[in-house]
Design a protein around this motif. Sequence first.
Motif, PDB file in Angstrom:
ATOM      1  N   TYR B  57       0.819  -1.205   0.000  1.00 53.19           N
ATOM      2  CA  TYR B  57       0.000   0.000   0.000  1.00 53.19           C
ATOM      3  C   TYR B  57       0.859   1.264   0.000  1.00 53.19           C
ATOM      4  CZ  TYR B  57      -3.769  -3.212   1.135  1.00 53.19           C
ATOM      5  OH  TYR B  57      -4.668  -4.235   1.099  1.00 53.19           O
ATOM      6  N   CYS B  58       0.385   2.268  -0.736  1.00 51.95           N
ATOM      7  CA  CYS B  58       1.053   3.568  -0.794  1.00 51.95           C
ATOM      8  C   CYS B  58       1.066   4.183   0.608  1.00 51.95           C
ATOM      9  CB  CYS B  58       0.312   4.473  -1.771  1.00 51.95           C
ATOM     10  SG  CYS B  58       0.817   6.202  -1.713  1.00 51.95           S
ATOM     11  N   LYS B  59       2.215   4.754   1.005  1.00 49.69           N
ATOM     12  CA  LYS B  59       2.342   5.310   2.350  1.00 49.69           C
ATOM     13  C   LYS B  59       1.466   6.540   2.554  1.00 49.69           C
ATOM     14  CE  LYS B  59       6.881   3.663   3.712  1.00 49.69           C
ATOM     15  NZ  LYS B  59       8.312   3.980   3.798  1.00 49.69           N
ATOM     16  N   VAL B  60       1.119   7.190   1.442  1.00 55.99           N
ATOM     17  CA  VAL B  60       0.335   8.411   1.553  1.00 55.99           C
ATOM     18  C   VAL B  60      -1.169   8.118   1.506  1.00 55.99           C
ATOM     19  CG1 VAL B  60      -0.120  10.668   0.541  1.00 55.99           C
ATOM     20  CG2 VAL B  60       2.207   9.732   0.535  1.00 55.99           C
ATOM     21  N   CYS B  61      -1.594   7.340   0.502  1.00 58.18           N
ATOM     22  CA  CYS B  61      -3.041   7.229   0.266  1.00 58.18           C
ATOM     23  C   CYS B  61      -3.585   5.807   0.393  1.00 58.18           C
ATOM     24  CB  CYS B  61      -3.379   7.802  -1.107  1.00 58.18           C
ATOM     25  SG  CYS B  61      -2.889   6.723  -2.456  1.00 58.18           S
ATOM     26  N   ASN B  62      -2.716   4.820   0.648  1.00 57.01           N
ATOM     27  CA  ASN B  62      -3.109   3.406   0.755  1.00 57.01           C
ATOM     28  C   ASN B  62      -3.507   2.771  -0.572  1.00 57.01           C
ATOM     29  OD1 ASN B  62      -2.855   3.659   3.590  1.00 57.01           O
ATOM     30  ND2 ASN B  62      -4.930   4.490   3.659  1.00 57.01           N
ATOM     31  N   ASN B  63      -3.183   3.435  -1.682  1.00 57.78           N
ATOM     32  CA  ASN B  63      -3.402   2.823  -2.992  1.00 57.78           C
ATOM     33  C   ASN B  63      -2.375   1.696  -3.173  1.00 57.78           C
ATOM     34  OD1 ASN B  63      -4.232   2.339  -5.585  1.00 57.78           O
ATOM     35  ND2 ASN B  63      -3.183   4.105  -6.488  1.00 57.78           N
ATOM     36  N   LEU B  64      -2.613   0.802  -4.139  1.00 53.30           N
ATOM     37  CA  LEU B  64      -1.676  -0.282  -4.412  1.00 53.30           C
ATOM     38  C   LEU B  64      -0.514   0.262  -5.222  1.00 53.30           C
ATOM     39  CD1 LEU B  64      -4.341  -2.862  -5.500  1.00 53.30           C
ATOM     40  CD2 LEU B  64      -3.204  -2.707  -3.280  1.00 53.30           C
ATOM     41  N   THR B  65       0.675  -0.144  -4.875  1.00 50.93           N
ATOM     42  CA  THR B  65       1.844   0.356  -5.598  1.00 50.93           C
ATOM     43  C   THR B  65       3.011  -0.602  -5.443  1.00 50.93           C
ATOM     44  OG1 THR B  65       3.420   2.166  -5.736  1.00 50.93           O
ATOM     45  CG2 THR B  65       2.491   1.730  -3.581  1.00 50.93           C
ATOM     46  N   GLU B  66       3.981  -0.494  -6.357  1.00 52.26           N
ATOM     47  CA  GLU B  66       5.209  -1.282  -6.230  1.00 52.26           C
ATOM     48  C   GLU B  66       6.328  -0.431  -5.638  1.00 52.26           C
ATOM     49  OE1 GLU B  66       6.174  -3.516  -9.744  1.00 52.26           O
ATOM     50  OE2 GLU B  66       4.091  -4.058 -10.073  1.00 52.26           O
ATOM     51  N   SER B  67       6.101   0.881  -5.532  1.00 50.97           N
ATOM     52  CA  SER B  67       7.096   1.752  -4.892  1.00 50.97           C
ATOM     53  C   SER B  67       6.557   2.176  -3.516  1.00 50.97           C
ATOM     54  CB  SER B  67       7.359   3.001  -5.742  1.00 50.97           C
ATOM     55  OG  SER B  67       6.622   2.984  -6.939  1.00 50.97           O
ATOM     56  N   ASP B  68       7.248   3.115  -2.867  1.00 49.88           N
ATOM     57  CA  ASP B  68       6.792   3.588  -1.574  1.00 49.88           C
ATOM     58  C   ASP B  68       5.525   4.414  -1.715  1.00 49.88           C
ATOM     59  OD1 ASP B  68       8.581   2.407   0.009  1.00 49.88           O
ATOM     60  OD2 ASP B  68       9.636   4.215   0.657  1.00 49.88           O
ATOM     61  N   ILE B  69       5.536   5.271  -2.742  1.00 47.30           N
ATOM     62  CA  ILE B  69       4.429   6.195  -2.953  1.00 47.30           C
ATOM     63  C   ILE B  69       3.862   5.942  -4.341  1.00 47.30           C
ATOM     64  CG2 ILE B  69       3.887   8.663  -3.257  1.00 47.30           C
ATOM     65  CD1 ILE B  69       5.998   9.159  -1.034  1.00 47.30           C
ATOM     66  N   CYS B  70       2.540   5.931  -4.457  1.00 44.16           N
ATOM     67  CA  CYS B  70       1.929   5.494  -5.710  1.00 44.16           C
ATOM     68  C   CYS B  70       2.057   6.542  -6.818  1.00 44.16           C
ATOM     69  CB  CYS B  70       0.465   5.139  -5.490  1.00 44.16           C
ATOM     70  SG  CYS B  70      -0.602   6.574  -5.342  1.00 44.16           S
ATOM     71  N   ASN B  71       1.749   6.126  -8.039  1.00 46.30           N
ATOM     72  CA  ASN B  71       1.828   6.996  -9.217  1.00 46.30           C
ATOM     73  C   ASN B  71       1.059   8.292  -9.037  1.00 46.30           C
ATOM     74  OD1 ASN B  71       3.304   5.212 -10.707  1.00 46.30           O
ATOM     75  ND2 ASN B  71       1.505   4.215 -11.616  1.00 46.30           N
ATOM     76  N   ILE B  72      -0.119   8.188  -8.441  1.00 45.23           N
ATOM     77  CA  ILE B  72      -0.991   9.352  -8.340  1.00 45.23           C
ATOM     78  C   ILE B  72      -0.442  10.347  -7.323  1.00 45.23           C
ATOM     79  CG2 ILE B  72      -3.318  10.119  -7.678  1.00 45.23           C
ATOM     80  CD1 ILE B  72      -4.360   7.461  -8.875  1.00 45.23           C
ATOM     81  N   CYS B  73      -0.042   9.834  -6.151  1.00 39.18           N
ATOM     82  CA  CYS B  73       0.481  10.731  -5.112  1.00 39.18           C
ATOM     83  C   CYS B  73       1.777  11.396  -5.555  1.00 39.18           C
ATOM     84  CB  CYS B  73       0.724   9.968  -3.815  1.00 39.18           C
ATOM     85  SG  CYS B  73      -0.810   9.514  -2.993  1.00 39.18           S
ATOM     86  N   SER B  74       2.574  10.698  -6.396  1.00 38.61           N
ATOM     87  CA  SER B  74       3.861  11.278  -6.785  1.00 38.61           C
ATOM     88  C   SER B  74       3.748  12.103  -8.072  1.00 38.61           C
ATOM     89  CB  SER B  74       4.906  10.168  -6.945  1.00 38.61           C
ATOM     90  OG  SER B  74       4.443   9.201  -7.846  1.00 38.61           O
ATOM     91  N   ASP B  75       2.543  12.228  -8.595  1.00 38.60           N
ATOM     92  CA  ASP B  75       2.333  12.995  -9.828  1.00 38.60           C
ATOM     93  C   ASP B  75       2.189  14.487  -9.484  1.00 38.60           C
ATOM     94  OD1 ASP B  75       1.441  14.188 -12.141  1.00 38.60           O
ATOM     95  OD2 ASP B  75       0.013  12.611 -12.645  1.00 38.60           O
ATOM     96  N   GLN B  76       3.116  15.297 -10.026  1.00 38.03           N
ATOM     97  CA  GLN B  76       3.135  16.729  -9.704  1.00 38.03           C
ATOM     98  C   GLN B  76       1.914  17.462 -10.270  1.00 38.03           C
ATOM     99  OE1 GLN B  76       5.164  18.182  -7.563  1.00 38.03           O
ATOM    100  NE2 GLN B  76       6.129  16.172  -7.287  1.00 38.03           N
ATOM    101  N   ASN B  77       1.273  16.872 -11.278  1.00 38.08           N
ATOM    102  CA  ASN B  77       0.152  17.562 -11.919  1.00 38.08           C
ATOM    103  C   ASN B  77      -1.196  17.356 -11.212  1.00 38.08           C
ATOM    104  OD1 ASN B  77       1.752  18.570 -14.038  1.00 38.08           O
ATOM    105  ND2 ASN B  77       1.702  16.531 -14.997  1.00 38.08           N
ATOM    106  N   ARG B  78      -1.202  16.496 -10.188  1.00 39.35           N
ATOM    107  CA  ARG B  78      -2.465  16.276  -9.486  1.00 39.35           C
ATOM    108  C   ARG B  78      -2.630  17.328  -8.394  1.00 39.35           C
ATOM    109  NH1 ARG B  78      -4.821  11.196 -11.633  1.00 39.35           N
ATOM    110  NH2 ARG B  78      -6.328  11.628 -10.013  1.00 39.35           N
ATOM    111  N   ASN B  79      -3.868  17.748  -8.206  1.00 37.00           N
ATOM    112  CA  ASN B  79      -4.182  18.770  -7.213  1.00 37.00           C
ATOM    113  C   ASN B  79      -4.272  18.149  -5.822  1.00 37.00           C
ATOM    114  OD1 ASN B  79      -5.241  20.770  -5.636  1.00 37.00           O
ATOM    115  ND2 ASN B  79      -6.913  21.300  -7.040  1.00 37.00           N
TER     116      ASN B  79
END
Lengths: 202, 202
Positions: B57-79
């Motif tokens: 699980y993503c450390k920030v949002c609990n989404n599924l991920t293979e890294s520490d933080i998921c694609n969405i949380c690490s995307d600079q373009n998301r609000n």
Amino acid sequence: MKLYSDSFEKLINELSRLPGIGPKTAQRLAFFILKMQKEEAESLAFAIQEVKNKIHYCKVCNNLTESDICNICSDQNRNKEIICVVEEPNDLIAIEKTRGFRGVYHILLGRISPMDGLGPEDIKIDSLVGKVKKGGIREVILAINPNVEGEATALYIAKQLKPFSVKITRLAHGLPMGADLEYADEVTLTRAMEGRSEMFST
Amino acid sequence: MKLYSDSFEKLINELSRLPGIGPKTAQRLAFFILKMQKEEAESLAFAIQEVKNKIHYCKVCNNLTESDICNICSDQNRNKEIICVVEEPNDLIAIEKTRGFRGVYHILLGRISPMDGLGPEDIKIDSLVGKVKKGGIREVILAINPNVEGEATALYIAKQLKPFSVKITRLAHGLPMGADLEYADEVTLTRAMEGRSEMFST
């Protein structure tokens, strides 16, 4: 923007290859597998590998087995004089579940299907003819699926076996139990009429 | 008399544990796996193991991920000022597929369900409250499933977040697209009436 991580997408793709599993079901199964205990997932993965490593076809009847000869062929209580011919191992299981048949089987591993490029030489007909030729067989029951390709396969086999003194039979066609006449298709109904039997034999 | 060989029966049992897979389907899948190329079966088994080994699980949002933080949380373009709260990772995927949401998510990994013995402390509510407390959040959208337990969960979270200066919204209820008024249930129809909007805003 990728929706899934690589390994998750890979699992969804792998599951989608299974019959009757579309992308939505594959996603649901993948989420379930992800939520499984690690040991459970390992156990599922191991079962898939084991089945490929251990199971092969019975040398006598082409049934699935982990030994050289399957349980049924090696069972002394089965009547080896009656051979029931089916297309696939799951047909054998369907018949075994009725607990009514005490003979042995011969599995064709397919059927004659010109559309799929499958001729008589692509399925296990030769070995069946060989068994009958060798003698000791009283009856061959053709329990092949009642559709166009199945009927053609049954007819072909019947012709091959005709020269030998063996009784060749096939399963009865008719209405399935619990069926409704109104909704039965014409061919089934015609077959049911043709195959009608007397209720009080005189 | 055993119908299946050991390893085959084991595979059927393992497959039957999956959701929506009964014994009949499990048997059909097992036969299919048996007919697969060995490499294909290995690949399926490997994908099952990989998903358990790699995904967490993503450390920030609990989404599924293979890294520490998921694609969405690490995307600079998301609000990052708008958080959409969902129950499970598959709800996130459903919303992402609409391509209409550009904020980030918070996944509860469950819902409050007294029947299953799940209270507020069993799902990820504390970390959500923590994020809001820390500040920088403008809106929290509660995209929780509209059923009894989901509503209770949404209400609980809304109460927890009320002390902070954050806008709390929830998804609109109403008729699904393509639906038929005649077949809509009363609750949905009531909600659709309550939530009606003007077609020509003056």
